[in-house]
Structure formats: C-alpha cells, structure tokens
Design an enzyme around this catalytic site. Sequence first.
Site, mmCIF file in Angstrom:
data_model
loop_
_atom_site.group_PDB
_atom_site.id
_atom_site.type_symbol
_atom_site.label_atom_id
_atom_site.label_comp_id
_atom_site.label_asym_id
_atom_site.label_seq_id
_atom_site.Cartn_x
_atom_site.Cartn_y
_atom_site.Cartn_z
ATOM 1 N N ASP A 34 -13.943 -17.798 20.678
ATOM 2 C CA ASP A 34 -14.432 -16.435 20.465
ATOM 3 C C ASP A 34 -14.967 -16.320 19.040
ATOM 4 O O ASP A 34 -14.369 -16.812 18.088
ATOM 5 C CB ASP A 34 -13.300 -15.434 20.705
ATOM 6 C CG ASP A 34 -13.813 -14.020 20.890
ATOM 7 O OD1 ASP A 34 -13.686 -13.482 22.002
ATOM 8 O OD2 ASP A 34 -14.351 -13.443 19.916
ATOM 9 N N ILE A 35 -16.100 -15.624 18.884
ATOM 10 C CA ILE A 35 -16.742 -15.491 17.576
ATOM 11 C C ILE A 35 -15.934 -14.576 16.657
ATOM 12 O O ILE A 35 -16.087 -14.624 15.437
ATOM 13 C CB ILE A 35 -18.199 -14.965 17.770
ATOM 14 C CG1 ILE A 35 -19.066 -15.342 16.588
ATOM 15 C CG2 ILE A 35 -18.226 -13.472 18.047
ATOM 16 C CD1 ILE A 35 -20.556 -15.152 16.850
ATOM 17 N N ASN A 91 -10.684 -8.430 30.547
ATOM 18 C CA ASN A 91 -10.926 -6.994 30.425
ATOM 19 C C ASN A 91 -11.982 -6.590 31.444
ATOM 20 O O ASN A 91 -12.951 -7.320 31.671
ATOM 21 C CB ASN A 91 -11.392 -6.666 29.001
ATOM 22 C CG ASN A 91 -10.327 -6.964 27.969
ATOM 23 O OD1 ASN A 91 -9.143 -6.757 28.214
ATOM 24 N ND2 ASN A 91 -10.741 -7.465 26.815
ATOM 25 N N GLY A 97 -11.870 -2.139 28.208
ATOM 26 C CA GLY A 97 -12.374 -2.625 26.928
ATOM 27 C C GLY A 97 -13.340 -3.793 27.050
ATOM 28 O O GLY A 97 -13.504 -4.564 26.108
ATOM 29 N N GLN A 98 -13.992 -3.914 28.205
ATOM 30 C CA GLN A 98 -14.944 -5.016 28.390
ATOM 31 C C GLN A 98 -16.232 -4.731 27.633
ATOM 32 O O GLN A 98 -16.815 -3.651 27.782
ATOM 33 C CB GLN A 98 -15.243 -5.203 29.891
ATOM 34 C CG GLN A 98 -16.167 -6.381 30.167
ATOM 35 C CD GLN A 98 -16.431 -6.592 31.654
ATOM 36 O OE1 GLN A 98 -16.036 -5.769 32.491
ATOM 37 N NE2 GLN A 98 -17.100 -7.678 31.980
ATOM 38 N N SER A 99 -16.664 -5.683 26.810
ATOM 39 C CA SER A 99 -17.892 -5.488 26.037
ATOM 40 C C SER A 99 -19.025 -6.407 26.484
ATOM 41 O O SER A 99 -20.182 -6.144 26.173
ATOM 42 C CB SER A 99 -17.623 -5.685 24.545
ATOM 43 O OG SER A 99 -17.162 -6.993 24.277
ATOM 44 N N HIS A 104 -15.044 -13.176 31.949
ATOM 45 C CA HIS A 104 -14.489 -14.145 31.001
ATOM 46 C C HIS A 104 -12.996 -13.925 30.898
ATOM 47 O O HIS A 104 -12.515 -12.798 30.928
ATOM 48 C CB HIS A 104 -15.145 -14.038 29.622
ATOM 49 C CG HIS A 104 -15.215 -12.642 29.069
ATOM 50 N ND1 HIS A 104 -16.143 -11.726 29.501
ATOM 51 C CD2 HIS A 104 -14.463 -12.009 28.136
ATOM 52 C CE1 HIS A 104 -15.982 -10.590 28.855
ATOM 53 N NE2 HIS A 104 -14.952 -10.719 28.022
ATOM 54 N N HIS A 106 -9.890 -14.475 28.370
ATOM 55 C CA HIS A 106 -9.488 -14.769 26.996
ATOM 56 C C HIS A 106 -8.218 -15.623 27.064
ATOM 57 O O HIS A 106 -7.262 -15.256 27.770
ATOM 58 C CB HIS A 106 -9.130 -13.493 26.237
ATOM 59 C CG HIS A 106 -10.248 -12.502 26.070
ATOM 60 N ND1 HIS A 106 -10.922 -12.335 24.883
ATOM 61 C CD2 HIS A 106 -10.784 -11.606 26.937
ATOM 62 C CE1 HIS A 106 -11.826 -11.384 25.020
ATOM 63 N NE2 HIS A 106 -11.764 -10.913 26.262
HETATM 64 P P1 AMP Z 1 -14.543 -8.384 26.039
HETATM 65 O O1 AMP Z 1 -14.480 -7.325 24.960
HETATM 66 O O2 AMP Z 1 -13.294 -8.552 26.810
HETATM 67 O O3 AMP Z 1 -15.755 -8.167 26.914
HETATM 68 O O4 AMP Z 1 -14.724 -9.765 25.282
HETATM 69 C C1 AMP Z 1 -15.948 -10.215 24.822
HETATM 70 C C2 AMP Z 1 -15.651 -11.206 23.738
HETATM 71 O O5 AMP Z 1 -16.813 -11.953 23.484
HETATM 72 C C3 AMP Z 1 -15.235 -10.574 22.396
HETATM 73 O O6 AMP Z 1 -13.923 -11.022 22.068
HETATM 74 C C4 AMP Z 1 -16.285 -11.061 21.425
HETATM 75 O O7 AMP Z 1 -15.760 -11.351 20.151
HETATM 76 C C5 AMP Z 1 -16.814 -12.303 22.128
HETATM 77 N N1 AMP Z 1 -18.165 -12.693 21.791
HETATM 78 C C6 AMP Z 1 -19.269 -11.915 21.758
HETATM 79 N N2 AMP Z 1 -20.343 -12.626 21.428
HETATM 80 C C7 AMP Z 1 -19.921 -13.908 21.255
HETATM 81 C C8 AMP Z 1 -20.561 -15.127 20.917
HETATM 82 N N3 AMP Z 1 -21.877 -15.198 20.674
HETATM 83 N N4 AMP Z 1 -19.816 -16.259 20.838
HETATM 84 C C9 AMP Z 1 -18.478 -16.210 21.085
HETATM 85 N N5 AMP Z 1 -17.816 -15.086 21.415
HETATM 86 C C10 AMP Z 1 -18.530 -13.950 21.488
#
Ligand code: AMP
Length: 118
Positions: A34-35, A91, A97-99, A104, A106
Amino acid sequence: MTEPEHDTIFGMILREEIPADIVYEDESCMAFRDINPQADVHVLVIPRTPIRSLAHATRDQEVLLGHLLSVCAAVAVQEGISDSGYRVVTNIGRDGGQSVEHLHFHVLGGRSLGWPPG
Ligand code: AMP
C-alpha cells in the site's frame, strides 16, 4: 445485467502503466505494498479481473475469492507476520470506507491492531 467496464488506479498498476512494489503475482491476482501503509506490513491483494467490490462478486467467482484469501495468507507468511498475527480486511462502499472501486484485500500486520475499527 453486465456491469459496464470500469478502470481504476489498480487497473493501471495491473497493466504496469504506473509502478507498484509488487510482492506476489500469478495468473489471476497481484499483491503490492500500500502506498500509504497503516502498519509495518500493509499489502493489497487484488484480482486481475476488475470486480468493483466484494458486494459485486458473483457466485461464479467463488474460486477466485478463495484464491485471493489463500494468497493473503501466503503473503503474511512471506512477510513474516503469520506467527505474530495479522488482519485481512476488505472495505465495501461508502460506509465501509472504500476509496478504490477494484476489489482488494488489505493484509495488515507487524504491530498490534486495535479493535473495533473506527
Ligand atoms: P480502500 O480505502 O479500502 O479502498 O483502500 C484503497 C487503498 O489503496 C488505500 O489504502 C490506498 O492507500 C491504496 N492506494 C491507492 N493508490 C495506490 C497506489 N498507487 N499504490 C498502492 N496503493 C495505493
């Protein structure tokens, strides 16, 4: 009804259009760091198929879902957190809290994790 095609930043990672710190990949999934890590170990395990979330997965994807969880456990072994313990989270949607709208899991570990989540 078939979902319209959609793309996310994870699609760009899968196509190697943007870099990622990949720790595992096979024909159906990829795992990368994760970034914005929330623990010493924070890896995301994603299917190559762009399923929007667990809520969008279909019965015919059950084998794939099982494989993703199996890979989560294998990543935990690889990262050295299997014995100390870890958490696997997905999520879903706004309240979850899915972004990123690409399923995916975690894999979080390397520290004691609080419960319940905020
Ligand atoms: P969620 O909020 O559960 O949808 O998780 C999305 C995750 O993707 C977050 O923890 C972000 O930090 C991660 N993320 C977003 N862009 C990147 C990226 N380019 N490389 C790695 N992780 C990322």
